[in-house]
Motif scaffolding. Sequence first.
Motif: not given
Lengths: 124, 226
Positions: B25-29, B86-94
Motif C-alpha cells: 500500500h505504501c508503494g502504490n499511490v 520520491k517518484d511516487d514512493c519508488r524506493a518502497i515499491r521496488e
Amino acid sequence: MMRAKQLSLGQAMAYLDKNQTGAWQDLSESKIIYLDDLSGRLQEIEKEKKAVKIIATRGQANCDSRSTIEGDEDFFLSCLVIGHNGDKSGEVEKFIRHLNSCYKCFQVYSEVIGDYCEHSRGLS
Amino acid sequence: MSNRNQNNHSVPKGLRFTFDELLSHCGNVSSPYWQGAWSEFDQRYGKFIYKKVAERCAALRPPRLKLQFSETVEDIVSEVQRTLFKDDCRAIREFRGRENENIFLAWLKQICYRGTRAYLRRHYKEYFSETNSESLDFLHTSPPDLEDLNRWEVYEEIVHSLRDAAARNARNTERDINIFLLYAMGGFSAEMFKYNPLLSHLGDRVVDVVVNRVRTKVRSNSRLSR
C-alpha cells in the motif's frame, strides 16, 4: 642512507637551500652526513637534468594502494631544482593535475613541502 | 530485533496491515489505503528512522553545526522521508526483500545512514568554503567513525566540482585548485606559498585572490548541488 634522527625530509630540504650560509654549523654529525648525501644527489639531479623527467614520471603514476611520492627523496629534491630553475616543459603542471586527482599524493606532498616551507621561513 | 520478524501474513496487535500489505500500500499511490498505510508506517518505523539518524549523526560528530543536534536530526529525518516518497514512493515499491522484516529494517537503516552522510557532506563542503584553514583542525583528528565521510571524499568532491565549473580552456585551473586545497586542507598559510618550489613564482597577492575566488566557487557549487 638512514635519515638522521629528528631531521625530516622537509627540514633537510630547507637546510640544503641554506648550505652556503653556515646554517649547518650547529647540526650534529649524523645530520650533516645525511645532508651531504642528499646534497650529492641534488647535484646529480641538477647536473644530469633529471628533475623534469622525475617529476613527469611521478605525475603519470597510478597510485592504487600507496602514494608514488611517499618517501621519494629524488622527487622532492627534483622539486627543489625546479624551484630554482623553473619549468617550461609543462610537466610540473601535469604533476599538479595528478596531485589534485590523488589525495594520497596530496597528503604526502603537503606534509613534506609544508615542512620545508615552514623551516625555510624559519631559516631565512 | 527478532521480535520484529513477524509473519508477513499476520497483522501485529493494534495494527491494520501485515508487513507485506503495508509495503504494498505504501508503494502504490493509487491504493485507497495509501494514506492510512503511511500513517501506520510512521507508527511502526518512525522511531526507528529517528534513532538510526541520531546514532549516525552522533557517530560522525559534525563540527560546528549551525543548528542544534535535535534540529539537525529532524532535518535529516525529513530528507529520509523525502527519499522514501520520491517518484511516487519508488524506493518502497521496488524494495524486493519483503519475505523478512529484518531485511527491510537493514535496508531502511542504510537509507538513514546515506541520508545522514549526504546531509553532512553538504555541511562539510559549506564549512570548507566559509572558513579559514586554522579552524579545520578537526579534520586532522577525525575519529574512526568518519571513515566513510573522510577528508578524501570532500577533497575529491571539491576538485570534481571545480573542474566541472571551470570554463573550457581556462588557464591555471589546476594551479588554482591546488592553491586552494593546500590552503584549506594542507594547512598552508599565504606566506608559506612563497617557499613552495612548484609555485614559487606566484606574486604576493595571488594566493589571497585565488583562495577567495575558488572559495566563492565552492560555496556557489555547494548551494547549486542541494
